[in-house]
Every structure is written in C-alpha cells, then in structure tokens.
Design a protein around this motif. Structure first.
Motif, PDB file in Angstrom:
ATOM      1  N   THR A 168      -6.201  58.407  51.230  1.00  0.00           N
ATOM      2  CA  THR A 168      -7.164  59.157  50.423  1.00  0.00           C
ATOM      3  C   THR A 168      -6.816  60.641  50.501  1.00  0.00           C
ATOM      4  OG1 THR A 168      -8.700  59.559  52.256  1.00  0.00           O
ATOM      5  CG2 THR A 168      -8.939  57.482  51.043  1.00  0.00           C
ATOM      6  N   GLU A 169      -7.347  61.424  49.589  1.00  0.00           N
ATOM      7  CA  GLU A 169      -7.058  62.866  49.595  1.00  0.00           C
ATOM      8  C   GLU A 169      -7.542  63.512  50.893  1.00  0.00           C
ATOM      9  OE1 GLU A 169      -5.170  64.534  47.422  1.00  0.00           O
ATOM     10  OE2 GLU A 169      -4.822  62.528  46.628  1.00  0.00           O
ATOM     11  N   ARG A 170      -8.672  63.061  51.400  1.00  0.00           N
ATOM     12  CA  ARG A 170      -9.206  63.619  52.650  1.00  0.00           C
ATOM     13  C   ARG A 170      -8.277  63.293  53.822  1.00  0.00           C
ATOM     14  NH1 ARG A 170     -15.188  62.034  53.405  1.00  0.00           N
ATOM     15  NH2 ARG A 170     -15.331  63.455  51.628  1.00  0.00           N
ATOM     16  N   GLN A 171      -7.796  62.052  53.858  1.00  0.00           N
ATOM     17  CA  GLN A 171      -6.878  61.667  54.925  1.00  0.00           C
ATOM     18  C   GLN A 171      -5.570  62.459  54.852  1.00  0.00           C
ATOM     19  OE1 GLN A 171      -6.653  57.462  54.159  1.00  0.00           O
ATOM     20  NE2 GLN A 171      -8.365  56.965  55.525  1.00  0.00           N
ATOM     21  N   LYS A 172      -5.077  62.685  53.651  1.00  0.00           N
ATOM     22  CA  LYS A 172      -3.865  63.486  53.480  1.00  0.00           C
ATOM     23  C   LYS A 172      -4.073  64.904  54.012  1.00  0.00           C
ATOM     24  CE  LYS A 172      -2.202  61.055  49.345  1.00  0.00           C
ATOM     25  NZ  LYS A 172      -1.982  61.154  47.877  1.00  0.00           N
ATOM     26  N   ALA A 229     -12.095  60.663  58.161  1.00  0.00           N
ATOM     27  CA  ALA A 229     -10.661  60.592  57.862  1.00  0.00           C
ATOM     28  C   ALA A 229      -9.871  60.163  59.096  1.00  0.00           C
ATOM     29  CB  ALA A 229     -10.158  61.946  57.360  1.00  0.00           C
TER      30      ALA A 229
END
Length: 375
Positions: free
Chosen positions: A304-308, A344
């Motif tokens: 996900t964008e947050r994890q990235k 995240a």
C-alpha cells in the motif's frame, strides 16, 4: 571434494575448510548436547545458526549420534513440519539397509516407495506431503524409532518460533508433552525472532518453560573474518585489501550471509594475481542489489502507499534505527499519524519485510533496504 570455483559459499554448508571460525560456539553447543541438554540458539537472521549446527554435525564434535536438521520457516502446520522431519530421517537412514528396514517397519502411518540407485546400489526413499494424513501419529512413530535407535539422536529445528503461528492452537503443549518423555533424543531449537523464542521458553505460563539452555549467537569476530577472507583469496592466487574487507564487515554489521555474498561478488571481480581494494566497494553493493532487482520491484508493487512510505523512511535512516512512532520520525518523513505508522508496520511485519532486531523493527533484507535507498 572438488575445489569450488568460488570459496565464499552462500546458503549452504560445504566443509570445514570453507567455514569461518565459531570454534568456541561449536564447542559450547557440542558440550550441551554431549551432556544431554536441549538447547535454544538465538540470533539475528542470516548470522549463521544453521551453518554452526551443520558444522557440528559434520565434523565429529558430537560422537556416535544420529543427527537431523530441518528448517520450518515455510511451514504453516504440524503436517508440513512432520513431512520435513520424516523426509530428513528417511534420507539420512536410507543409506544403511538395516536401519531403513526397521524404520519402514515402525512408521506405518505413511506409504513410502523404496528404489535402489543403479550406480551406487544404495536405497532411496520416496515420500510426498500428501502421504502425511495423520501427522501426530506419524510424529509419534518417528520419535519412537529414535528412542529405540542404536545411537542417541539429535534433532535440530531451525526457525522454531514458527510453531507459534501454526494453524493448530495447542502446538506448544503437544510438542512439549512428546519431547519431555524422550530419553534417547535431544533437540536444538534455533530461531531469529528473539521475543518469540523467549516467550516460548522463558514464560512460566507456557509449556516449554525452563526446558532448555540458551545460546546467543553473535557476529563472527571482525579480525577473524578478515583473516578468513584474505586466506580464501590467497588460496586462489588473489588478494583483497584489509580496508575493503573491514568496510564490508562494518557495513553489514558482521551478518554472515551478507559478508559471504559480498566476498563472493568481490572474488568474481578480481583476476588471478591481482588485488581488489576500496575502489570496488560501491560496485560490489550495486552488483549484489542488481541480482535481485526484479524481485524487489515486484515485492514493492504489492504494498500500500502507506507501507511504501514507512519502508522508504526506515531505509533513509539506515544504519540508525529510529523509534518508528516518535514525533520526530513521523514529521521528518511526512507520515501523518503514529497509528497509521503502526498499521503499516503491522502489515509489513506480516509480509516478512520488517522483523524485530535488537528491540526495534528493521528491514529484514538489507539488500532490499539498499534498493529502497536508491528508489
């Protein structure tokens, strides 16, 4: 054995000639085994736990034992673990016909096929996961065989903390009940997630409490590893500057797998009769990352964008290890809130991309971390 083309062996044990140091550790581990103690070995991932166990098994540190080693990192349940154990036991004992016949006679819960190698004449046993239909019964049969074996048995289980995530709810109690009855069989439990292992073996409310002695594996001494690296280069009429070997050791904090991979790459970059030095440091790192670039791209794309954002922030801080929910870290990397970071981190840990090391969450694969730093 034939001399390997590259003396820096990665991911497997070959022989003592290509194994670095660990003299005291292997003596300590053998001492525990010889004195009837079950042992838990803890260390960071890729620091050499498996190699240490294989080195002890292969070089007579424990005499007159049947030895078995399985890695349950990919196992999801008891059935898969029992399959690995059965496969290892049959593989090791198939070489002696008398032992194999007794094993086949005792292990009735699975169907096996026995063929004979046309070159060596040695028996070979075929076993498939689908044949393990009653894993607990099969485990009982294998342990019963070990208890009646002509020599004591030592079973090493790598990444033992995985049993805490098995599909079965009572796994610790089940295994502890079976193990504590054994008199001819000992266990070495190895793992890389210290908090999980300590929970299993140090919590008074859990079945394995006080059932082992602990060993904490540390990085190989820096001076020892540098001498080992220079010796390996010299064997092939090559040389490596001490400064480069030292820089590689420091960069990877003495973690054995990365040291070996770095030296393996450095070895390929220098011709016989020549020396490799500090000018090659950056290229060695680049080449190592390039071998896994497509894997890393695919892995990153699933996040996900947050994890990235959290992964990139952790990578940017390397080699420091910040508190991931601290205000300074969140503001510096524009990560919104502590709760979003925690969500995240939880997801990244479940995917195996983050792991707990020295009390903090860090990127599990340093090569992936290097790729992230240049993303």
């Amino acid at each position: 054995m034939n001399k390997p083309r590259n003396p820096f062996i990665i991911g497997k044990y070959v022989s003592k000639e290509y194994f670095c140091d660990r003299k005291q550790e292997v003596k300590t581990l053998a001492h525990h085994v010889e004195n009837g103690r079950n042992v838990t070995i803890m260390s960071e991932r890729r620091l050499g736990k498996t190699g240490l166990i294989e080195h002890m098994f292969a070089n007579g540190y424990v005499k007159k034992y049947h030895t078995f080693l399985i890695d349950i990192y990919t196992c999801k349940n008891l059935r898969e673990m029992v399959f690995l154990l059965a496969n290892e036991v049959f593989r090791k004992l198939a070489k002696k016909r008398s032992l194999l016949e007794r094993l086949l006679d005792m292990v009735k819960s699975i169907q096996t096929t026995v063929t004979y190698n046309i070159v060596t004449g040695e028996p070979e046993v075929g076993l498939r996961l689908g044949e393990i239909t009653t894993p607990e019964a099969t485990l009982d049969e294998i342990l019963a065989y070990m208890e009646g074996a002509d020599m004591p048995c030592v079973v090493a289980i790598d990444e033992f903390q995985k049993i805490t995530s098995f599909e079965e709810d009572n796994m610790e109690a089940l295994l502890r009940t079976k193990i504590q009855r054994l008199k001819n069989t000992q266990f070495i439990f190895a793992g890389s997630e210290r908090h999980l292992l300590e929970g299993i073996f140090s919590n008074p409310e859990r079945p394995f409490y006080n059932s082992v002695v602990f060993m904490q594996l540390q990085p190989i001494d820096k001076g020892e590893y540098i001498r080992f690296a220079q010796k390996m280069f010299k064997m092939y009429n090559k040389s490596i500057q001490k400064e480069l070997a030292s820089a590689i050791y420091d960069y990877f904090k003495g973690v054995t797998w990365y040291l070996q991979l770095s030296m393996n790459e450095a070895f390929t970059m220098v011709e016989q009769g020549s020396e490799i030095g500090m000018e090659a440091f950056s290229q060695i790192l680049t080449n190592m990352v390039d071998t896994k670039r497509f894997t890393f791209e695919d892995r990153y794309a699933t996040l996900t964008e947050r994890q990235k954002s959290v992964l990139l922030a952790i990578a940017a801080e390397y080699p420091t290890t910040p508190t991931l929910t601290s205000k300074d870290f969140i503001v510096k990397h524009n990560l919104k809130t502590a709760s979003s970071v925690q969500t995240a981190v939880k997801g990244l840990t479940e995917k195996g991309l983050l792991s707990e090391q020295n009390g903090t969450k860090q990127v599990t694969d340093i090569l992936f971390l290097l790729w992230l730093r240049n993303y």
